[in-house]
Motif scaffolding. Structure first.
Motif, PDB file in Angstrom:
ATOM      1  N   TYR A 111      -4.236  -3.071 -13.662  1.00 37.92           N
ATOM      2  CA  TYR A 111      -4.687  -3.649 -12.389  1.00 37.92           C
ATOM      3  C   TYR A 111      -5.844  -4.585 -12.677  1.00 37.92           C
ATOM      4  O   TYR A 111      -6.814  -4.218 -13.347  1.00 37.92           O
ATOM      5  N   TYR A 132      -1.408  -6.557 -10.029  1.00 36.16           N
ATOM      6  CA  TYR A 132      -0.882  -5.577 -10.965  1.00 36.16           C
ATOM      7  C   TYR A 132      -0.016  -6.319 -11.980  1.00 36.16           C
ATOM      8  O   TYR A 132       0.729  -7.242 -11.615  1.00 36.16           O
ATOM      9  N   LYS A 135      -2.089   2.604  -7.163  1.00 37.44           N
ATOM     10  CA  LYS A 135      -3.206   3.150  -6.387  1.00 37.44           C
ATOM     11  C   LYS A 135      -4.541   2.485  -6.695  1.00 37.44           C
ATOM     12  O   LYS A 135      -5.505   2.687  -5.966  1.00 37.44           O
ATOM     13  N   ASP A 136      -4.604   1.730  -7.786  1.00 40.08           N
ATOM     14  CA  ASP A 136      -5.902   1.225  -8.225  1.00 40.08           C
ATOM     15  C   ASP A 136      -6.511   0.219  -7.258  1.00 40.08           C
ATOM     16  O   ASP A 136      -7.715  -0.032  -7.299  1.00 40.08           O
ATOM     17  N   HIS A 137      -5.693  -0.388  -6.396  1.00 38.81           N
ATOM     18  CA  HIS A 137      -6.220  -1.399  -5.477  1.00 38.81           C
ATOM     19  C   HIS A 137      -6.762  -0.805  -4.196  1.00 38.81           C
ATOM     20  O   HIS A 137      -7.453  -1.494  -3.431  1.00 38.81           O
ATOM     21  N   LEU A 138      -6.460   0.453  -3.908  1.00 38.98           N
ATOM     22  CA  LEU A 138      -6.818   1.040  -2.629  1.00 38.98           C
ATOM     23  C   LEU A 138      -8.331   1.104  -2.467  1.00 38.98           C
ATOM     24  O   LEU A 138      -9.056   1.510  -3.372  1.00 38.98           O
ATOM     25  N   ALA A 192       2.955   4.859  -9.719  1.00 33.86           N
ATOM     26  CA  ALA A 192       2.144   4.701  -8.510  1.00 33.86           C
ATOM     27  C   ALA A 192       1.219   3.496  -8.634  1.00 33.86           C
ATOM     28  O   ALA A 192       0.676   3.230  -9.710  1.00 33.86           O
ATOM     29  N   ASP A 232       0.831  -1.197   0.000  1.00 34.70           N
ATOM     30  CA  ASP A 232       0.000   0.000   0.000  1.00 34.70           C
ATOM     31  C   ASP A 232       0.871   1.254   0.000  1.00 34.70           C
ATOM     32  O   ASP A 232       1.885   1.329   0.710  1.00 34.70           O
ATOM     33  N   ASN A 233       0.440   2.225  -0.809  1.00 33.98           N
ATOM     34  CA  ASN A 233       1.072   3.547  -0.832  1.00 33.98           C
ATOM     35  C   ASN A 233       2.554   3.495  -1.181  1.00 33.98           C
ATOM     36  O   ASN A 233       3.332   4.356  -0.766  1.00 33.98           O
ATOM     37  N   PRO A 237       5.235   3.119  -4.503  1.00 29.80           N
ATOM     38  CA  PRO A 237       5.346   3.059  -5.963  1.00 29.80           C
ATOM     39  C   PRO A 237       6.168   1.853  -6.403  1.00 29.80           C
ATOM     40  O   PRO A 237       6.868   1.224  -5.598  1.00 29.80           O
TER      41      PRO A 237
END
Length: 912
Positions: free
Chosen positions: A615, A746, A735-738, A733, A586-587, A589
């Motif tokens: 993703y 990914y 971020k698509d899973h957050l 980055a 998470d968070n 890159p």
């Protein structure tokens, strides 16, 4: 997609529009009268393209000599000559051009007179290019096989139209055995302002929004099936026995069936006189106070009757009366005696009782007819086949289909054979050519004198000139079938001299037990060989086409071809990262670098290097997960869902058709933060909007997540157009899973296309797959002495183990297990390389007391460096040592301890 984004429109006349999941499931007993005991295999049917690259084909008619006459909506009449296998334009009718108000009209129907071989009469249903607009049925005389005598036109019947927004003006022509001509007509009503329910709008000035004036009007020819008897002088008489006796006030005697919405394709069984038609239904995806959800119908008229529109739909599901001015709901209509109180009604007020549809189905799966699947709808009814041993050709439909009614759906691309009982009631249905039909939106179907089946296929997208629009013939082979040749080789590119190992092992013969002959032609002027799996060396650079021909003892044969490129090798593409190469955090890159080496390209052209990040979310249903091995560049999940639905019937990637191009939609909404939720909701519910008057069909079968993925893919097209490829190295980055479930992947995909060397260009690719830190136990790469279900790993005993392969533990410090255990404590260790390899983690777990009681326990894990196969091994030294453990999931944890992230003062406070 939405009211403002029309994923699929239900325009008309056309088939409109409205995936396709076929579920083979019988609905009754064996077919009536068929003497066959086994359905013929799909591979006994062959589709032959007779004429290709048509432009909106509509209807066809087959003459006794095998000549086929067919039409395009734009006005062209064609003749296909079976003797020369040539297609010729006979004449182009001057038809009403497409405009916003007149879209969908044109040349719509064609049929041959029952006495065509003698009188050469041919009939058309079309919209002449003149005002006031009207549909008309005209008779012409053919001179020879491919010339139309224009001076011979006799206009039998004229049906006035109100032009506004492509409002249901479809039609079809057919005959009964008594020489009566049947004509189906659309209700000429705009459906787009009724929220997908019955158009009962009586507000002054909105006459085209009221179907009571047409389909529900006994004194109007629209929304009907008409029956007339053409006379030699070009006039017609009305045969006895239609719905309303001649002279009945407020009625038209030509009406055979009323209450039709858009009977786009109709057929008459000449043996029984029963009329069948497909009814393109309304768009509502859900039941509501305004009425039932929409259904498409296959209707059957054993005798004249009222089929209920716009007062009922499907199996007589009634609509309520609805005031469009005040938006108030009134009393429901009565199916047994609908009352038409519209001020636009010029006929009877109390109508004949509504007849139920024979088959009806919504967008979603039908509980009554589940085998029809779900998705877009556009029902059509084809001919009833009557097997005649004396006249059937060697390629005609077999006796198995005797007395079967063929139905088809333009949107779902299926064809079914419907069986009727002795009273001609629905009995069962079965898919036709389910595995090899390759139907491209069938729009009409006819059976020739010898039993061959002819189909007009409209092509993939509505409202455009499709390359795959075509006339095809379906032929049956009841005897020997040709073998199927298939070449397999991994050696398709390399430097000279190049040795290639060819194999025919994937070839097969439907008629087993025959001795087959093999012939290989390697394409380089060397002699052919007969070895089933030869080895051949190409000495010179070039591009070669190797051909395998397989022949059976009766002389039937087939070929397969593979391209061999000598003088160029596949470029080698590699992706490296300084981060963990198995998991994403998470968070954090992803830092990556892509390198390319190519034997023939001394300097790598980065313009030929394409890099993209995808993703891929996992299904919410654990039963649908399963272990995934990704070996090719993955498609966006929304693209996969979109291509498996009916979206492409109305939309193209970068060109407008009925609906806007996907790239147009992406540009319009790319900066709107509310667009994803808004558009996903519109995909599910349907509706109209800023792209024009045509509504998008509802898609209630889609989940919110699936609709959201489709929207996400479409909106991504704006970014793809602007950004192109990622750079060869850098950070991206993740971020698509957050905010989503912890099971997505990914994929960083890189593809390089080289300059061709001494042959032709080749592409190499590489993938970097990053998985979620939380891993489903049942996704293990292998298990030993363990039961794998769709939810868990269970039945775990002493010395049982499971394996996850190629795992990078860089940055991983702990592993958490979610497990249950009835009454036995034991040990779970992680070994690297094998069950006896070094131990990098150990859990001495305690029983939870119940198999349904799951707990989560975390233990440390060491990073051995690099990628390793991880063996999770169970042990219990004392007996009983069986049925120890059930594992739901495990999660790798990058946190080194629970204090990470605390400030120093907080840490000191805790210590105190």
């Amino acid at each position: 997609m939405s009211g403002q984004f029309k994923l699929c429109t239900r325009i008309l006349p056309a088939l409109i529009i409205v995936g396709s999941t076929l579920i083979m499931q019988g609905c009754g007993n064996q077919p009536t009268k068929s003497k066959s005991t086994k359905a013929p295999e799909d591979n006994r049917f062959t589709k032959t393209i007779l004429s290709n690259d048509l432009n909106e084909p509509m209807e066809l008619a087959v003459a006794g000599n095998g000549s086929v006459y067919f039409i395009e909506r734009s006005g062209k009449l064609y003749h296909y000559d079976p003797a020369t296998q040539a297609t010729k334009v006979v004449y182009t009718f001057p038809v009403l051009p497409d405009t916003k108000e007149g879209f969908g009209n044109g040349l719509l129907g064609v049929t041959l007179d029952p006495g065509f071989e003698k009188n050469h009469y041919i009939y058309f249903y079309y919209t002449p290019n003149k005002l006031p607009a009207a549909q008309q049925v005209s008779r012409f005389t053919m001179e020879g096989k491919d010339s139309l005598l224009l001076s011979s036109e006799k206009v039998l019947l004229t049906i006035p139209l109100e032009l506004e927004v492509s409002a249901h003006t479809g039609g079809s022509l057919d005959w009964d055995r008594d020489g009566n001509l049947f004509i189906s007509t659309g209700d000429n009503t705009v459906p787009f302002a009724s929220n997908g329910y019955a158009p009962l709008d009586t507000i002054p000035g909105r006459i085209t929004f009221d179907a009571e004036r047409s389909a529900g009007n006994t004194n109007d020819l629209r929304g009907k099936v008409l029956r007339i008897h053409p006379e030699v002088d070009g006039s017609y008489t009305v045969p006895a026995g239609n719905l309303f006796p001649k002279g009945t006030a407020g009625t038209r005697p030509e009406i055979y069936a009323m209450g039709c919405r858009n009977p786009y394709r109709m057929s008459v069984d000449t043996a029984t006189g029963i009329v069948y038609w497909g009814e393109v239904g309304p768009d509502a995806g859900q039941d509501s106070d305004q009425g039932p959800r929409g259904y498409d119908e296959i209707n059957q008229a054993k005798k004249p009757g009222n089929f209920g529109w716009p007062f009922v739909v499907g199996d007589n599901k009634v609509y309520p009366q609805y005031d469009f001015a005040t938006k108030t709901i009134g009393a429901p209509f009565k199916a047994e005696a609908p009352v038409n109180n519209s001020p636009h009604n010029t006929g009877l007020k109390v109508l004949p009782p509504a007849q139920k549809a024979m088959i009806w189905y919504p967008y979603d799966s039908s509980s009554v007819f589940p085998q029809l699947g779900n998705g877009g709808r556009c029902a059509m009814a084809g001919p009833v086949y009557h097997y005649n041993k004396a006249t059937v050709s060697p390629t005609g439909l077999p006796e198995w289909y005797d007395n079967a009614l063929f139905i088809y759906d333009w949107m779902r691309n299926w064809v079914f054979a419907v069986r009727l009982d002795s009273q001609y009631n629905f009995k069962s249905m079965e898919p036709f050519m389910k595995t090899n039909g390759d139907f491209r939106r069938p729009v009409d179907m006819a059976i020739g004198k010898g039993g061959d089946l002819y189909i007009l296929e409209y092509g993939s997208v509505y409202g455009i000139d499709n390359d795959d629009a075509r006339l095809v013939r379906i032929s049956y082979n009841g005897g020997n079938r040709a073998p199927v040749a298939a070449i397999t080789t991994i050696d398709t590119a390399g430097a000279a001299p190049m040795k290639v190992n060819f194999s025919s092992k994937e070839s097969y013969d439907f008629d087993e037990g025959q001795t087959l002959k093999y012939e290989w032609n390697f394409g380089d002027a060397t002699a052919a060989v007969t070895d089933p799996s030869p080895v051949h060396t190409y000495e010179k650079n070039g591009v070669y086409h190797a051909i395998l021909k397989i022949t059976d003892p009766e002389g039937a044969s087939s070929t397969d071809t593979v391209t061999i490129r000598v003088g160029n090798t596949v470029p080698v593409v590699k992706i490296t990262t300084t981060d963990n190469s198995t998991f994403y955090f998470d968070n954090s890159p992803l830092h990556y670098a892509v390198t390319v080496t190519d034997n023939e390209d001394p300097a790598i052209n980065n313009e030929q290097l394409m890099i993209g990040l995808h993703y891929i979310p996992r299904s919410k249903s654990k039963a649908e997960k399963g272990h995934q091995l990704i070996t090719t560049v993955p498609a966006h999940p929304g693209k996969v869902l979109m291509e498996g639905s009916d979206c492409k019937a109305c939309h193209q990637l970068d060109k407008a058709s009925v609906g806007p191009a996907f790239t147009q939609v992406a540009k319009r909404y790319e900066k709107d933060p509310k667009a994803p939720a808004y558009l996903a909701n519109k995909i599910i519910k349907g509706g109209g909007g800023v792209w024009g008057e045509h509504s998008m069909a509802a898609h209630p079968q889609l989940s919110v997540d699936d609709a959201g993925q489709i929207v996400k893919y479409i909106l991504s097209l704006a970014t793809q157009q602007a950004a192109g490829s990622l750079p060869a190295s850098g950070a991206v980055a993740l971020k698509d899973h957050l905010g989503k479930e912890k099971y997505g992947n990914y994929v960083l995909a890189a593809t390089y296309t080289d300059g061709g060397g001494n042959a032709s260009p080749l592409s190499g690719n590489a993938l970097l797959l990053l998985r979620s830190l939380r891993v489903q136990a049942e996704d293990a790469d292998s298990v030993q002495n363990i039961s794998r279900s769709s939810e868990f790993l269970g039945s775990i005993h002493n010395k049982s183990f499971f394996v996850f392969r190629n795992i990078d533990l860089k940055g991983i410090h702990k592993v958490t297990y979610r497990y249950s255990s009835l009454d036995k404590d034991a040990i779970l260790e992680i070994h690297t390389g094998s069950v006896s390899g070094p131990v990098i983690s150990k859990l001495a777990y305690k029983a939870t007391g119940n198999w349904n009681k799951f707990i989560e326990v975390t233990v440390p894990v060491q990073d051995p460096g690099g990628k390793n196969d991880l063996y999770f091994v169970f042990s219990k030294a004392q007996q009983p040592d069986q049925h120890l453990f059930t594992l739901d999931w495990l999660e790798f944890n990058p946190e080194s301890d629970n204090l990470r992230g605390y400030c120093l003062n907080c840490f000191l406070t805790i210590l105190r």
